[in-house]
Design an enzyme around this catalytic site. Structure first.
Site, PDB file in Angstrom:
ATOM      1  N   ASN A  97       0.771  -1.215  -0.141  1.00  0.00           N
ATOM      2  CA  ASN A  97       0.145  -0.024  -0.030  1.00  0.00           C
ATOM      3  C   ASN A  97       0.822   1.156   0.064  1.00  0.00           C
ATOM      4  O   ASN A  97       1.521   1.691   0.952  1.00  0.00           O
ATOM      5  CB  ASN A  97      -0.913   0.024   1.281  1.00  0.00           C
ATOM      6  CG  ASN A  97      -1.686   1.057   1.391  1.00  0.00           C
ATOM      7  OD1 ASN A  97      -1.692   2.000   0.472  1.00  0.00           O
ATOM      8  ND2 ASN A  97      -2.291   1.442   2.527  1.00  0.00           N
ATOM      9  N   LYS A 101       0.301   4.273  -0.496  1.00  0.00           N
ATOM     10  CA  LYS A 101      -0.490   5.392   0.230  1.00  0.00           C
ATOM     11  C   LYS A 101      -0.034   6.455  -0.767  1.00  0.00           C
ATOM     12  O   LYS A 101      -0.087   6.320  -1.910  1.00  0.00           O
ATOM     13  CB  LYS A 101       0.106   5.738   1.523  1.00  0.00           C
ATOM     14  CG  LYS A 101      -0.010   4.382   2.369  1.00  0.00           C
ATOM     15  CD  LYS A 101       0.247   4.633   3.896  1.00  0.00           C
ATOM     16  CE  LYS A 101      -0.055   3.392   4.595  1.00  0.00           C
ATOM     17  NZ  LYS A 101      -0.181   3.434   6.247  1.00  0.00           N
ATOM     18  N   HIS A 156      -9.604   1.594   4.650  1.00  0.00           N
ATOM     19  CA  HIS A 156      -8.340   1.708   5.223  1.00  0.00           C
ATOM     20  C   HIS A 156      -8.553   2.802   6.468  1.00  0.00           C
ATOM     21  O   HIS A 156      -9.265   3.654   6.268  1.00  0.00           O
ATOM     22  CB  HIS A 156      -7.287   2.421   4.337  1.00  0.00           C
ATOM     23  CG  HIS A 156      -5.773   2.152   5.015  1.00  0.00           C
ATOM     24  ND1 HIS A 156      -5.418   3.148   5.847  1.00  0.00           N
ATOM     25  CD2 HIS A 156      -5.105   1.403   4.965  1.00  0.00           C
ATOM     26  CE1 HIS A 156      -4.247   2.721   6.414  1.00  0.00           C
ATOM     27  NE2 HIS A 156      -3.965   1.850   5.527  1.00  0.00           N
ATOM     28  N   GLU A 174      -6.761   5.119   7.542  1.00  0.00           N
ATOM     29  CA  GLU A 174      -6.807   6.567   7.263  1.00  0.00           C
ATOM     30  C   GLU A 174      -7.893   7.042   6.645  1.00  0.00           C
ATOM     31  O   GLU A 174      -8.042   8.447   6.675  1.00  0.00           O
ATOM     32  CB  GLU A 174      -5.287   6.615   6.522  1.00  0.00           C
ATOM     33  CG  GLU A 174      -3.925   6.231   7.373  1.00  0.00           C
ATOM     34  CD  GLU A 174      -2.884   5.685   6.623  1.00  0.00           C
ATOM     35  OE1 GLU A 174      -2.929   5.732   5.383  1.00  0.00           O
ATOM     36  OE2 GLU A 174      -1.974   5.224   7.092  1.00  0.00           O
ATOM     37  N   GLU A 178      -5.519  -4.625  10.662  1.00  0.00           N
ATOM     38  CA  GLU A 178      -4.658  -3.742  10.641  1.00  0.00           C
ATOM     39  C   GLU A 178      -4.823  -2.768  11.980  1.00  0.00           C
ATOM     40  O   GLU A 178      -5.717  -1.862  12.219  1.00  0.00           O
ATOM     41  CB  GLU A 178      -4.901  -2.646   9.765  1.00  0.00           C
ATOM     42  CG  GLU A 178      -4.422  -3.241   8.206  1.00  0.00           C
ATOM     43  CD  GLU A 178      -3.728  -2.354   7.439  1.00  0.00           C
ATOM     44  OE1 GLU A 178      -2.482  -2.554   6.991  1.00  0.00           O
ATOM     45  OE2 GLU A 178      -4.203  -1.163   6.929  1.00  0.00           O
ATOM     46  N   GLY A 236       2.503   2.210  10.662  1.00  0.00           N
ATOM     47  CA  GLY A 236       3.504   3.444  10.590  1.00  0.00           C
ATOM     48  C   GLY A 236       4.094   3.655  11.691  1.00  0.00           C
ATOM     49  O   GLY A 236       5.063   4.792  11.715  1.00  0.00           O
ATOM     50  N   SER A 258       3.353  -2.300  10.383  1.00  0.00           N
ATOM     51  CA  SER A 258       4.743  -2.399  10.339  1.00  0.00           C
ATOM     52  C   SER A 258       5.224  -3.557  10.021  1.00  0.00           C
ATOM     53  O   SER A 258       6.187  -4.353  10.784  1.00  0.00           O
ATOM     54  CB  SER A 258       5.008  -1.744  11.894  1.00  0.00           C
ATOM     55  OG  SER A 258       4.729  -0.462  12.142  1.00  0.00           O
TER      56      SER A 258
HETATM   57  P1  PGA Z   1       2.678   0.306   7.521  1.00  0.00           P
HETATM   58  O1  PGA Z   1       1.233   0.647   6.972  1.00  0.00           O
HETATM   59  O2  PGA Z   1       3.156  -0.949   6.942  1.00  0.00           O
HETATM   60  O3  PGA Z   1       3.492   1.462   7.065  1.00  0.00           O
HETATM   61  O4  PGA Z   1       2.657   0.259   9.146  1.00  0.00           O
HETATM   62  C1  PGA Z   1       0.301  -0.438   6.899  1.00  0.00           C
HETATM   63  C2  PGA Z   1      -0.883   0.192   6.206  1.00  0.00           C
HETATM   64  O5  PGA Z   1      -1.372   1.376   6.486  1.00  0.00           O
HETATM   65  O6  PGA Z   1      -1.593  -0.546   5.330  1.00  0.00           O
END
Ligand code: PGA
Length: 244
Positions: free
Chosen positions: A11, A13, A98, A100, A167, A173, A206
């Site tokens: 992903n 983003k 997601h 976000e 998630e 992140g 992560s």
């Molecule tokens: P990350 O993000 O691997 O940077 O923690 C995962 C995601 O938001 O899909």
């Protein structure tokens, strides 16, 4: 028991221009020569990079995903993108819900449900994201929240054409990965809510070259949704080539 598909998805983003995306492929694709065909490899890129990726990946084993999709097929929805605009470019997957998008863009369980159905109607496979915040986890609300998110999202959704990503928001992140055994436990709870127990369920938050082997060794975990570590070709290649 049907065999569950392994799906490893990046992903990106809001990262990578078209040029950056093609540069990524130069480093990434040569590292897939030994990767088992049983592993589905997906790159969920910004809308603006999908066309260039599609042309370069034509005939390749790497599938392309979008990061959102609107629930209508056309209309006055400034800034949104419809399913047939994605399938025309060879896109196969779309991330839906997601955290976000839920946090910054007002996504609700209801709009997540609409987007899932629209993705399927367009012939895309949606990747439904669910997960609790740190506050919800500390308050002991994880199970109830996940149950609500899954059940509301999946009303009238075809479970034969679906991927789910667990998630935990506090692990995204942050470098603060959820313990593999705990991710396995919650994913087992998600699976218990499903009519189709063969839906692939990923862990996300992560995931890195250093922890992917342990995560993928868990019996309930069928893949990973990878943010930060999918931006670097070597890191994402190591994740796709996890050791089993
Ligand atoms: P990350 O993000 O691997 O940077 O923690 C995962 C995601 O938001 O899909």
């Amino acid at each position: 028991m049907p065999v569950r598909q392994i799906v490893i998805a990046g992903n990106w983003k809001m990262h990578k221009t078209q040029a950056d995306s093609l540069e990524f492929l130069k480093g990434f694709l040569p590292q897939l020569s030994e990767t088992s065909d049983e592993r589905e490899v997906v790159l969920c890129a910004p809308f603006t990079a999908l066309s260039a990726l599609s042309k370069t990946l034509h005939g390749s084993r790497v599938k392309i995903g979008a990061q959102n999709i609107h629930w209508e097929t056309s209309g006055a929805y400034t800034g949104e993108v419809a399913g047939n605009m994605l399938t025309e470019l060879g896109v196969r997957y779309a991330i839906v819900g997601h955290s976000e998008r839920r946090q910054y863009f007002g996504e609700t369980d209801e709009t997540v449900n609409w987007r899932l159905k629209a993705a399927q109607s367009a012939g895309l496979t949606p990747i439904l994201c669910v997960g609790e915040s740190k506050q919800q986890r500390d308050a002991g609300e994880t199970e109830a929240l996940i149950t609500r998110q899954v059940n509301q999202a999946l009303i009238d959704v075809d479970q034969q054409n679906l991927v789910i990503a667990y998630e935990p928001i506090w692990a995204i992140g942050t470098g603060d990965t959820c313990e593999a055994a705990e991710a396995n436990r919650v994913i087992g709870l998600i699976r218990a809510q499903l009519e189709n127990a063969a839906v692939p369920i990923q862990y996300g938050g992560s995931v890195k070259p250093g922890n992917v082997d342990e995560i993928m060794a868990q019996p309930e975990i069928d893949g990973a949704l990878v943010g930060g570590a999918s931006l670097a070709p070597d890191d994402f290649a190591r994740i796709v080539n996890f050791e089993s």
